[in-house]
Scaffold this motif. Structure first.
Motif, PDB file in Angstrom:
ATOM      1  N   PHE A  92       0.855  -1.193   0.000  1.00  0.00           N
ATOM      2  CA  PHE A  92       0.000   0.000   0.000  1.00  0.00           C
ATOM      3  C   PHE A  92       0.882   1.231   0.000  1.00  0.00           C
ATOM      4  O   PHE A  92       1.895   1.270   0.687  1.00  0.00           O
ATOM      5  N   GLY A  93       0.496   2.212  -0.709  1.00  0.00           N
ATOM      6  CA  GLY A  93       1.179   3.492  -0.619  1.00  0.00           C
ATOM      7  C   GLY A  93       2.468   3.545  -1.416  1.00  0.00           C
ATOM      8  O   GLY A  93       3.231   4.489  -1.281  1.00  0.00           O
ATOM      9  N   ASN A  94       2.697   2.545  -2.259  1.00  0.00           N
ATOM     10  CA  ASN A  94       3.912   2.563  -3.069  1.00  0.00           C
ATOM     11  C   ASN A  94       3.584   2.096  -4.492  1.00  0.00           C
ATOM     12  O   ASN A  94       3.865   0.960  -4.875  1.00  0.00           O
ATOM     13  N   PRO A  95       2.985   2.975  -5.298  1.00  0.00           N
ATOM     14  CA  PRO A  95       2.516   2.582  -6.632  1.00  0.00           C
ATOM     15  C   PRO A  95       3.640   2.016  -7.500  1.00  0.00           C
ATOM     16  O   PRO A  95       3.435   1.029  -8.200  1.00  0.00           O
ATOM     17  N   GLU A  96       4.805   2.606  -7.442  1.00  0.00           N
ATOM     18  CA  GLU A  96       5.866   2.155  -8.343  1.00  0.00           C
ATOM     19  C   GLU A  96       6.242   0.706  -8.042  1.00  0.00           C
ATOM     20  O   GLU A  96       6.392  -0.110  -8.950  1.00  0.00           O
ATOM     21  N   ARG A  97       6.377   0.401  -6.777  1.00  0.00           N
ATOM     22  CA  ARG A  97       6.721  -0.982  -6.436  1.00  0.00           C
ATOM     23  C   ARG A  97       5.592  -1.946  -6.766  1.00  0.00           C
ATOM     24  O   ARG A  97       5.834  -3.083  -7.203  1.00  0.00           O
ATOM     25  N   ALA A  98       4.369  -1.500  -6.565  1.00  0.00           N
ATOM     26  CA  ALA A  98       3.233  -2.359  -6.890  1.00  0.00           C
ATOM     27  C   ALA A  98       3.232  -2.676  -8.390  1.00  0.00           C
ATOM     28  O   ALA A  98       3.058  -3.828  -8.810  1.00  0.00           O
ATOM     29  N   LEU A  99       3.494  -1.642  -9.206  1.00  0.00           N
ATOM     30  CA  LEU A  99       3.520  -1.857 -10.659  1.00  0.00           C
ATOM     31  C   LEU A  99       4.663  -2.801 -11.029  1.00  0.00           C
ATOM     32  O   LEU A  99       4.521  -3.648 -11.916  1.00  0.00           O
ATOM     33  N   HIS A 100       5.761  -2.655 -10.354  1.00  0.00           N
ATOM     34  CA  HIS A 100       6.903  -3.530 -10.613  1.00  0.00           C
ATOM     35  C   HIS A 100       6.551  -4.991 -10.323  1.00  0.00           C
ATOM     36  O   HIS A 100       6.854  -5.903 -11.112  1.00  0.00           O
ATOM     37  N   ASP A 101       5.880  -5.225  -9.206  1.00  0.00           N
ATOM     38  CA  ASP A 101       5.512  -6.595  -8.849  1.00  0.00           C
ATOM     39  C   ASP A 101       4.526  -7.182  -9.862  1.00  0.00           C
ATOM     40  O   ASP A 101       4.586  -8.361 -10.207  1.00  0.00           O
ATOM     41  N   ILE A 102       3.591  -6.347 -10.299  1.00  0.00           N
ATOM     42  CA  ILE A 102       2.620  -6.817 -11.298  1.00  0.00           C
ATOM     43  C   ILE A 102       3.343  -7.164 -12.595  1.00  0.00           C
ATOM     44  O   ILE A 102       3.092  -8.214 -13.206  1.00  0.00           O
ATOM     45  N   GLU A 103       4.233  -6.275 -13.027  1.00  0.00           N
ATOM     46  CA  GLU A 103       4.959  -6.515 -14.269  1.00  0.00           C
ATOM     47  C   GLU A 103       5.734  -7.837 -14.206  1.00  0.00           C
ATOM     48  O   GLU A 103       5.700  -8.646 -15.140  1.00  0.00           O
ATOM     49  N   ALA A 104       6.385  -8.066 -13.070  1.00  0.00           N
ATOM     50  CA  ALA A 104       7.181  -9.298 -12.941  1.00  0.00           C
ATOM     51  C   ALA A 104       6.292 -10.531 -13.032  1.00  0.00           C
ATOM     52  O   ALA A 104       6.612 -11.520 -13.696  1.00  0.00           O
ATOM     53  N   PHE A 105       5.151 -10.464 -12.372  1.00  0.00           N
ATOM     54  CA  PHE A 105       4.263 -11.617 -12.346  1.00  0.00           C
ATOM     55  C   PHE A 105       3.689 -11.892 -13.737  1.00  0.00           C
ATOM     56  O   PHE A 105       3.614 -13.039 -14.195  1.00  0.00           O
ATOM     57  N   VAL A 106       3.282 -10.833 -14.431  1.00  0.00           N
ATOM     58  CA  VAL A 106       2.722 -10.997 -15.776  1.00  0.00           C
ATOM     59  C   VAL A 106       3.786 -11.538 -16.727  1.00  0.00           C
ATOM     60  O   VAL A 106       3.502 -12.399 -17.581  1.00  0.00           O
ATOM     61  N   SER A 107       5.008 -11.064 -16.574  1.00  0.00           N
ATOM     62  CA  SER A 107       6.093 -11.545 -17.439  1.00  0.00           C
ATOM     63  C   SER A 107       6.272 -13.051 -17.299  1.00  0.00           C
ATOM     64  O   SER A 107       6.473 -13.781 -18.278  1.00  0.00           O
ATOM     65  N   GLU A 108       6.172 -13.524 -16.054  1.00  0.00           N
ATOM     66  CA  GLU A 108       6.328 -14.949 -15.801  1.00  0.00           C
ATOM     67  C   GLU A 108       5.231 -15.747 -16.517  1.00  0.00           C
ATOM     68  O   GLU A 108       5.491 -16.794 -17.123  1.00  0.00           O
ATOM     69  N   ILE A 109       4.013 -15.233 -16.453  1.00  0.00           N
ATOM     70  CA  ILE A 109       2.896 -15.914 -17.116  1.00  0.00           C
ATOM     71  C   ILE A 109       3.108 -15.928 -18.638  1.00  0.00           C
ATOM     72  O   ILE A 109       2.889 -16.933 -19.320  1.00  0.00           O
ATOM     73  N   LEU A 110       3.545 -14.788 -19.163  1.00  0.00           N
ATOM     74  CA  LEU A 110       3.740 -14.674 -20.613  1.00  0.00           C
ATOM     75  C   LEU A 110       4.859 -15.611 -21.082  1.00  0.00           C
ATOM     76  O   LEU A 110       4.770 -16.204 -22.163  1.00  0.00           O
ATOM     77  N   LYS A 111       5.885 -15.717 -20.273  1.00  0.00           N
ATOM     78  CA  LYS A 111       7.010 -16.582 -20.634  1.00  0.00           C
ATOM     79  C   LYS A 111       6.546 -18.025 -20.796  1.00  0.00           C
ATOM     80  O   LYS A 111       7.070 -18.783 -21.612  1.00  0.00           O
TER      81      LYS A 111
END
Lengths: 282, 282, 282, 282, 282, 282
Positions: free
Chosen positions: B77-96
Motif C-alpha cells: 500500500f502506498g507505493n505505486p511504483e513498487r506495486a507496478l513492478h511486482d505486477i509486471e514481474a508476475f505478468v512476465s512470468e505468465i507470458l514466458k
C-alpha cells in the motif's frame, strides 16, 4: 489566510458577474413518506468535486461561464408558510438584479416559493414540470401546503393551460381527472415535449425538475421510488430541448442523499446540475 | 506455482494445463474519490459460488476449459511504483509460459504494470479500453502514476494510434483535446467497435475493462459513479465481438464491493468474468 | 376467515365479497445464497401505503374491486415439508370457496404448496413461470425440496409440456438439457409469450412470478442478483398479456426487502402487485 | 486431511502437529428472526488478517502454537438433521485423533452436533454456556431442532446438573421454570463463574459461546440483539477463568456479519477467537 | 451577496484574532485495512451544526473564543512524502504566526508532517499519544511511511523517552518489545496519565489523538475496529487533564465517516473537537 | 375503541379491561437534524415479536396484565398545531375512561399534546424527563412548537419547580441558565433520582422518556446521537424507581428505526417498553 469557501464545482464567480445564481432550499418537513431532501444541497456541493467541469456531451465547460453559488437559505423546520416566504424574498432579490435563480431543493414544495416570486415579475409565466407524480391534489391529509399539492398551488397563481407536465406515472384518480381540465400532462415520458417547446417559444418559462421522474434504478436516492421512470439519457435529451426556451427561473428537487448509500444518486444530481447549467447558458 | 485453493468457481485447474491465468491485483492507494477496489478479487472469488459455471448465452461451460487462478499478489500500500513492478514481474512470468494473463484489479492503475510486461513481449501491441473515464491526464494533483493517468502512461509505451477507447463519458477538456491527436475515442457507447475489430484482426491486443463503463444503475459498486453508461447486455455484446481478436492479456478493474451492499455489482463482475473467459476461450 | 386489519392498500374487503384472496407465505429456510424473503409480505403491506390505489397505466383503481388480504400464514422455520403442507391446506380452502389465491412469498419453494392444491382442483393445469433461474434441478446439495428444484417438483405434478418459462438466464447445463425435453423455455425475455398465450386460451393457468426475472438494477432486493434481466416496463407488458388467460392461482416471490435499503425493490413489488391485481380483474 | 489454504491468521499448521482443530459450520436455516450466521466463518477468516497474532492481554502469540484450520463443512440448507449428522461425524474424527475441536457457527443449533460426538467420548461431560438466551424450549413453532431448543436437546444427552448457563437475559417463563429444576443458570452476568470453575475442576467440559451474550453495542452483528449484555472486557475475564478447566471441545456461534456493516462485530469475533485459542493453550 | 463560507461550528473568527487554527489533512492512501479517513474533516464540518457551541461539561462556549478554521489542504493521493511535506509547510506557517495548529486527519500518518514542523520550533518536544495501536513498526509491508509506523518515525525526530502512549491494545510482539526500550506505554487505559502530566509540566507537548482508542461500540466509524477500548467519558476525563499542559500542536485522526452510517461516530468526533478546543483554551 | 389487530406483543386485551392504553403518535416534521421518528411505533410493533413477553429482570409476564394497543393516530405532516390537538383529544378520551395513556412518539414535540390533556385532569402535575437534551429553548429557528422547545412549552402549563430532568448533556448556554431558575436538572446521569422520587410520593406524575438519554453505542437509532449517555442497565434501574410513583401518563419517543440498520435500537425500545409496562403495573 483566507476563510474556507464552499461552492458547487466551477461556480465560484462573483455575484455581480454572474447571470445564474444557485442556492439551496433545504426544507423537507411536509414530506409524507421518507424525509431527507434537506441534505441535498450540501451533498451536491460536497460531491461536485468528484465530477469534471467539462461536458463531453455538449463540449462545453463550466469554467467558461460565470455562475454564483449563494449557499443555503436557513429555513424554519415545521413552518412551511414561513419557509416559502423566505424563498420568495430571496428569489425576488435575484430577479431584481436581472439574474436567473436556480434553486436546489429540498422537497418539491419549495417550488411554490420561487414560482410566487417569478410570477410577480413575469406576467405570462409558464411552467414545465418533470416528475413521477402529478402533485395536483387540493390537499393532502388536510394540509394544503405539501409536496403533493405544489403544482395545484402553482396553478392558482399561473392559471389554466400554463402548466406542462412530463413523465408522470403516479397519482390519485382525482388528480388525473382534474388535470385533464386545467393542465397538460404527458404520462410516462417526454413524447410531446418537442411540440410544447415550439408552442412556448419566446415566453417566460419556469422549469421544475423533480428528480424522481428518473427510474429508481438510476436514481434510488429519493423518498418515493416509483418504478417505470425515464433513463438519464432520456432526461438529458429532454433538458437539451429546453435550451431553446426563455428559462427565467428553475429548480431541481427531491434528492435524498441518505437513501442511496452508493452515492450514485448524488453524483447523478451533480452531473445533471452541470449539464442543465451548460444548456441554459447557451 | 502453487495452487490457491480458494479460486473463482470452475477455475481450479493446474497451472501447467491452463492457457489462461487469473490473478488479483488488490491495489487502490491512488484512487482519488472513494477507495475500496482492493477488496474486489477476494469478493469475486467468494461470490463466484453464487453463480453457475454454465453460460446460457454461449451454451458453454467453464468446466470444459482449463483455467488457473493464481490468487492475489501481495502489493505494498502506498507505493505505486513498487506495486507496478511486482505486477509486471508476475505478468512476465505468465507470458514466458505462453499463457494469457487475466488480472482482476484493484484500481485502474494496475493496468500499467501488465501493459509494461505485455508490450515487452508483443511489439505491435494495441489496447482496447472500455471505461467511463478517458484516464488520459498527464498528471493528477501532481502525481503521474494514478488511475486518472493510466492510459496516458500506456500511450507512452505503445505510441500513437494504438489505443481504442469506448464508452467514455467523463474527462477534462484537455484530455479530450489531447486524445483527438493520439488515440481513438468512441464516446458514450460501442458504435465503432465492429470497424475497429476488423482493423485489428490478427494483431496482439490487450483488453482493459473498467467496469464503470456500465451505468451505475447496473453497477453501483464503484467509487466514481458516472450516469449515462452502457447496460450489461450492451457490454456483453461488445465483449462477444472481442472473441475475433488475438487477446494476449486482459484485465477487469474498479469494482469496489463495499459500495454496493446489495451484492449486485460483485455478482455482475462474477458473471462478466465467466462470460469473458468463455468468449476468449473460443 | 377473519380480517387482517393490516392489509395491502385497497384490499380491505370482506372475504365473502372478494374473488381474489391475497396471503403471505413468509418462508425462506432453504434459500441457498442469502435469506430474507420471509420479510417480504410484511414489508409489502407496510410500504403499500406509499403508493396509490389508482393505476395511470390501466386507468383503473383497486378501490373499484373486491380483494381480501388474509394476512400471513405462520410457517415453521426449518421444516419445508410442513410449510408446504400448511400452504396447500390454505390454498385448498380458498379454491373450495371458488376464489383465486394470490400468494406472496417467501422463497420460490412456496409455489409447490400452492401448485399441489391448484392441480388437485384443475386437472389440465398449466404453469407460466417468469424467473431468472430455471429452478429445474433434481436436487440441490442433496435436498429435493428447495427453491432451486421447485419447478422440477411442479413438473412431477403437471407433467410434460405444461410448464412455460420466460426470462431464464441462469442455470446448470443439466437443467437446460433436461428442460428441452420436458418444458418450454424462452431464454432472457418474453419473445414467445404472445404465441403461448394464444395456445393456452381457456385452459387453467397458474402464474408464478419470481421477481428476480427483473434486472438487479430495478430490483436489487433479492438474494440472487443476476445481471441481464428485463425492465419493469417489459415485465408489465408481459403481465398485461396474461389478462387474456384463465388465471386460477398465482404468486409473486423472492423479494428480500433487507437487501435493498433504498426501499425501491419493495416499492416496485407493491406497484407490481397493484398492476397484476388490476390486470387479472378484467 | 488436506490443508485449507485460506485459514484464520496464524492457524496454518499441519493437522498432525496441532492439538486444536478449528472448523466452520455454516448453517442457519432454523434461525427464527434474521438469518445470516452461515457467513460467519468465512468472514472471520477474511477479517482475521486485520488483527495481530500477538495478544497484549496475555503476552502470548498464536505463532508459538500449533493450530489447524480445517475450513468449512458443506452442510445441506434446509435439512437440520443431516447437518447435525455431518457435524457429529467430523467432530468424532477430530476426537479420535485426540485433538480438541473448535467449531465456528453458524446458528446455535450446530452445538448439538458437536455435543453428540463429544458426549460419546467423554462420559461425564459438562457444558458451560454463555448466551443472552436460555435456549431451553422443548419445541419452537412445532420444530424440535432449533437454535431456541438446542440446550434442551443437549440436556437430553448429558442429563441433570451438567449444564451451567451464564449471562442469560431472555427467555419464556416456562424455560426459566424448567431450567430451575434441571440446569444451573446465572442470569445477566458471570457472578457465579469462579465457584462453578472450582466445582468442575478436572472434569471434561464443552464450552459453547453464543456471542450475543455480549451487549449489542459491542456486538451488533447478530440476528437477535438483546440489550443489557456484558462488555468485551467482562467476556474476556470470564473466558480467562476457563483456562483452569479441561476443555475437550468448544464452539463460538451466532455472528451474522452482514448485520454489522461497520465490521466491528466480525473484528471482535476474530479477537475473541485469538484470545480463546491462547487461553485454552495454557 | 456573500460567498458561502464553510467552517466548524463557532470557528468562524478571523485568522489574525485566533490563537488556534483548525485545518483538515484529508489523506489516507497508506491505510492498510479499510480506507475512508480522507472524508473526515468535511464530515466533521457538515455535522458540527448538529451540536451546540456550549459545553455543559465545562460550562464554556466556543462563541467566547477566537478560533480559525482554514479548511482542508489539497494533498496528493498516492504520494505520502509530498503530502507530509505540504502538511509540514502549512503547520510551520501557523507556528510562525505564534498560533497553535489543530489538524483533523486523515489517517494517522499525517501526524508525522505536523511533528516535523513542531519539533523544529520546539527543541524539547514531547508527544502524548492516545491510540488502540502502538504504531511502532519499523516498516509495514516494506513501506516506511505508514499509519502503522508513524510513531516510530516520530521517535526518530524526538528521541527516546519523549513519547507517552495510552490506551494501546493491539500491536505485533516486536512493537511492544521495542517500545519497552524507547517509549512509555500505558496499555488499555489512562492509568498513569496523572503522573505523566505532572512530569511534563511546562514542557512543549504535541498531542495526537487516534480516535480508535475509543471502543468500537462508541466509535464504529474507523477502519480498524479493536474491541476493548475506552468510553467517551474516560476519554474526556483524560483530555481534561491535558489542559494543565503546554500544548503547542495537536491532531485528531482516523475517523472514517462512511463506516458508521448512523452518524454517531462523526457526531462524537464533533463533540470531542468542541471539548478539546475548550480544554486547551483555558 | 376498536382493536388494532397488529399490536405490541402481549398487548391484545380489550379496551375495557385495560388500565394502560398504548398508542402511536407518528409525527416528526419539526425535527431539526435527521427525521425518521414517525416510523417508530410501526417498527416497535413489528419487532416486538422478536422479544419475549416474560421479563427475567422482574420475573413478571405481560400476559398476566391487561394492556390495550390502540394503534397509531393519523397525524397531519407539516402541521404541528393540529397534530398536537389530535393527540390532546385522544389522550383526554383515555383519561376520561380512567386509564393511563402510554404514547409512542414520534419526535419529542408530541409530549406537549399529551401533557396538555393530562394537566387538565391533574392539577398538581409534575413531569419527570429523561433526555440527552434540555429542550428548554423559547424558540428554535423562530418556531415555538419544536422538539427543542417542548419542555419550555410544558413549563408554561405546569409552572416552576414541576419539571425534573435527568441525563441532560446538551443544550445552549441560555437553556441551562433559564433552567436553573425554573426546573430541576440533573446533568449526565440519575444521581438525584432517589431523592426526587421521595419528594414526589403520591403526586400525579407524567413521565417522558427521550430514548436518546441512552448512549449512542446502545441506541444509535436516533437523529441526534450525543456521546456520553447512560447505559441500558442504568436506564432500567432508573425506570424501576419510578414504580413507586403515581404515573398518570407517559411516553417514549425519538426512536428513528432507519438510522440503525442492525435493528438493535428498535429491539432495545421494544424491551424497554416491556419493562416499563411491567414496572408501572405494580
Amino acid at each position: 489566510m483566507n476563510k474556507n469557501i464552499h461552492t458547487f464545482i466551477g461556480c465560484d464567480n462573483s455575484y455581480e458577474d454572474s447571470r445564474i445564481v444557485i442556492f439551496g432550499a433545504p426544507f423537507d418537513s411536509t414530506t409524507s413518506f421518507r424525509p431527507g431532501t434537506r441534505f441535498a444541497s450540501a451533498a451536491i456541493r460536497n460531491e461536485s468535486f468528484g465530477i469534471e467541469t467539462y461536458s463531453p456531451y455538449q463540449d462545453k465547460d463550466l469554467l467558461d461561464y460565470n455562475i454564483f453559488d449563494a449557499g443555503d437559505l436557513e429555513l424554519p423546520f415545521g413552518n412551511p408558510e414561513r419557509a416559502l416566504h423566505d424563498i420568495e424574498a430571496f428569489v425576488s432579490e435575484i430577479l431584481k438584479a436581472e439574474k436567473v435563480p436556480f434553486m436546489i431543493g429540498g422537497e418539491h414544495l419549495v417550488t411554490l416559493g420561487a414560482v410566487r416570486a417569478v410570477a410577480k415579475k413575469y406576467e405570462d409565466l409558464h411552467i414545465i414540470h418533470f416528475d413521477a407524480h402529478a402533485d395536483l391534489r387540493d390537499d393532502y391529509l388536510g394540509v394544503t401546503l405539501s409536496h403533493a399539492t405544489v403544482l395545484r398551488r402553482c396553478h392558482e397563481i399561473v392559471g389554466d393551460n400554463r402548466i406542462f407536465q412530463f413523465g408522470i406515472r403516479s397519482g390519485e384518480r382525482e388528480e388525473f381527472l382534474w388535470g385533464k381540465e386545467h393542465v397538460t400532462t404527458c404520462k410516462f415520458n417526454f413524447a410531446s415535449l418537442d411540440e410544447i417547446v415550439k408552442q412556448l417559444a419566446g415566453k417566460p418559462v419556469y422549469f421544475t425538475l423533480d428528480l424522481d421522474v428518473l427510474d429508481p434504478s438510476v436514481f434510488p436516492g429519493t423518498g418515493t421510488p416509483e418504478a417505470g421512470g425515464v433513463t438519464f439519457v432520456e432526461l438529458m435529451e429532454a433538458v437539451s430541448k429546453l435550451s431553446a426556451l426563455n428559462i427565467v427561473g428553475l429548480d431541481m428537487n427531491e434528492l435524498s442523499p441518505v437513501y442511496d448509500q452508493t452515492g450514485a444518486s448524488t453524483a447523478l444530481a451533480c452531473k445533471s446540475l452541470r449539464e442543465i447549467l451548460l444548456y441554459i447558458n447557451q
